[in-house]
Design a protein around this motif. Sequence first.
Motif, PDB file in Angstrom:
ATOM      1  N   VAL A 282       0.806  -1.248  -0.006  1.00 49.44           N
ATOM      2  CA  VAL A 282       0.064   0.002  -0.061  1.00 49.44           C
ATOM      3  C   VAL A 282       0.929   1.219  -0.210  1.00 49.44           C
ATOM      4  O   VAL A 282       0.324   2.120  -0.220  1.00 49.44           O
ATOM      5  CB  VAL A 282      -1.066  -0.042   1.489  1.00 49.44           C
ATOM      6  CG1 VAL A 282      -2.035  -1.084   0.937  1.00 49.44           C
ATOM      7  CG2 VAL A 282      -0.236  -0.137   2.379  1.00 49.44           C
ATOM      8  N   GLU A 283       1.914   1.145   0.283  1.00 48.53           N
ATOM      9  CA  GLU A 283       2.927   2.228   0.454  1.00 48.53           C
ATOM     10  C   GLU A 283       4.258   1.777   0.520  1.00 48.53           C
ATOM     11  O   GLU A 283       4.842   0.901   1.072  1.00 48.53           O
ATOM     12  CB  GLU A 283       2.769   3.224   1.807  1.00 48.53           C
ATOM     13  CG  GLU A 283       3.461   4.253   1.996  1.00 48.53           C
ATOM     14  CD  GLU A 283       2.980   5.245   3.135  1.00 48.53           C
ATOM     15  OE1 GLU A 283       3.788   6.040   3.507  1.00 48.53           O
ATOM     16  OE2 GLU A 283       2.275   4.615   3.789  1.00 48.53           O
TER      17      GLU A 283
ATOM     18  N   GLN B 222       8.295   3.748   0.993  1.00 45.25           N
ATOM     19  CA  GLN B 222       8.808   5.149   1.402  1.00 45.25           C
ATOM     20  C   GLN B 222      10.358   4.735   1.397  1.00 45.25           C
ATOM     21  O   GLN B 222      11.077   3.723   1.336  1.00 45.25           O
ATOM     22  CB  GLN B 222       8.835   5.419   2.802  1.00 45.25           C
ATOM     23  CG  GLN B 222       7.086   5.572   3.212  1.00 45.25           C
ATOM     24  CD  GLN B 222       6.916   5.727   4.522  1.00 45.25           C
ATOM     25  OE1 GLN B 222       7.843   5.391   5.485  1.00 45.25           O
ATOM     26  NE2 GLN B 222       5.584   5.682   4.859  1.00 45.25           N
TER      27      GLN B 222
ATOM     28  N   LYS C  62       4.948  -3.296   8.577  1.00 45.54           N
ATOM     29  CA  LYS C  62       5.976  -2.781   7.599  1.00 45.54           C
ATOM     30  C   LYS C  62       7.127  -3.781   7.638  1.00 45.54           C
ATOM     31  O   LYS C  62       7.289  -4.530   8.355  1.00 45.54           O
ATOM     32  CB  LYS C  62       6.420  -1.649   8.870  1.00 45.54           C
ATOM     33  CG  LYS C  62       5.461  -0.249   8.532  1.00 45.54           C
ATOM     34  CD  LYS C  62       5.935   0.802   9.296  1.00 45.54           C
ATOM     35  CE  LYS C  62       4.786   2.042   9.238  1.00 45.54           C
ATOM     36  NZ  LYS C  62       5.285   3.023  10.054  1.00 45.54           N
TER      37      LYS C  62
ATOM     38  N   LYS D  45       9.803   2.970  -5.983  1.00 37.07           N
ATOM     39  CA  LYS D  45       9.046   3.028  -4.998  1.00 37.07           C
ATOM     40  C   LYS D  45       7.643   3.452  -5.554  1.00 37.07           C
ATOM     41  O   LYS D  45       6.196   2.999  -4.988  1.00 37.07           O
ATOM     42  CB  LYS D  45       9.413   3.946  -3.759  1.00 37.07           C
ATOM     43  CG  LYS D  45       9.305   5.384  -4.027  1.00 37.07           C
ATOM     44  CD  LYS D  45       9.790   6.162  -2.955  1.00 37.07           C
ATOM     45  CE  LYS D  45       9.839   7.861  -3.541  1.00 37.07           C
ATOM     46  NZ  LYS D  45      10.399   8.415  -2.570  1.00 37.07           N
ATOM     47  N   GLU D  46       7.326   4.123  -6.545  1.00 39.32           N
ATOM     48  CA  GLU D  46       6.375   4.772  -7.237  1.00 39.32           C
ATOM     49  C   GLU D  46       5.648   3.586  -7.963  1.00 39.32           C
ATOM     50  O   GLU D  46       4.360   3.568  -8.143  1.00 39.32           O
ATOM     51  CB  GLU D  46       6.566   5.761  -8.397  1.00 39.32           C
ATOM     52  CG  GLU D  46       7.126   7.129  -7.838  1.00 39.32           C
ATOM     53  CD  GLU D  46       8.735   6.889  -7.662  1.00 39.32           C
ATOM     54  OE1 GLU D  46       9.338   5.977  -8.322  1.00 39.32           O
ATOM     55  OE2 GLU D  46       9.233   7.705  -6.878  1.00 39.32           O
TER      56      GLU D  46
ATOM     57  N   PRO E 215       3.278   0.191  -4.968  1.00 41.38           N
ATOM     58  CA  PRO E 215       1.886  -0.041  -4.341  1.00 41.38           C
ATOM     59  C   PRO E 215       0.960  -0.714  -5.493  1.00 41.38           C
ATOM     60  O   PRO E 215       0.969  -0.546  -6.619  1.00 41.38           O
ATOM     61  CB  PRO E 215       1.167   1.583  -4.285  1.00 41.38           C
ATOM     62  CG  PRO E 215       2.501   2.479  -3.987  1.00 41.38           C
ATOM     63  CD  PRO E 215       3.646   1.653  -5.014  1.00 41.38           C
TER      64      PRO E 215
END
Length: 97
Positions: free
Chosen positions: A5-6, A8, A32, A43-44, A47
């Motif tokens: 979902v994310e 970073q 996490k 990273k983009e 998700p």
Amino acid sequence: VGTLVEAQDFPEARKPAYILVVDFGPEIGLRKSSVQITALYRKEDLPGRQVLGVLNFPPKQIGPHRAECLITGFPDSDGAVVLAMPERPVPNGSKLF
């Protein structure tokens, strides 16, 4: 299996890494993890992808972050990590057997 979902950046890591937030379904929830996958993944683009995770290890402190699961992968011929992912979508929280 969980859905990313994310993702970073993890600038405090000794080797380039991301912090991932993974949804492992309603029984487990969000977890996490720190992963060294920057050589092959932006990273983009992460998700929405499903990954295989190990959830029965104790949490591990990695610098300022606490890894709550282990995301699995395989080294390619150059040593970069290729994520282990299901071939098609399955429900979050599905177990490998």
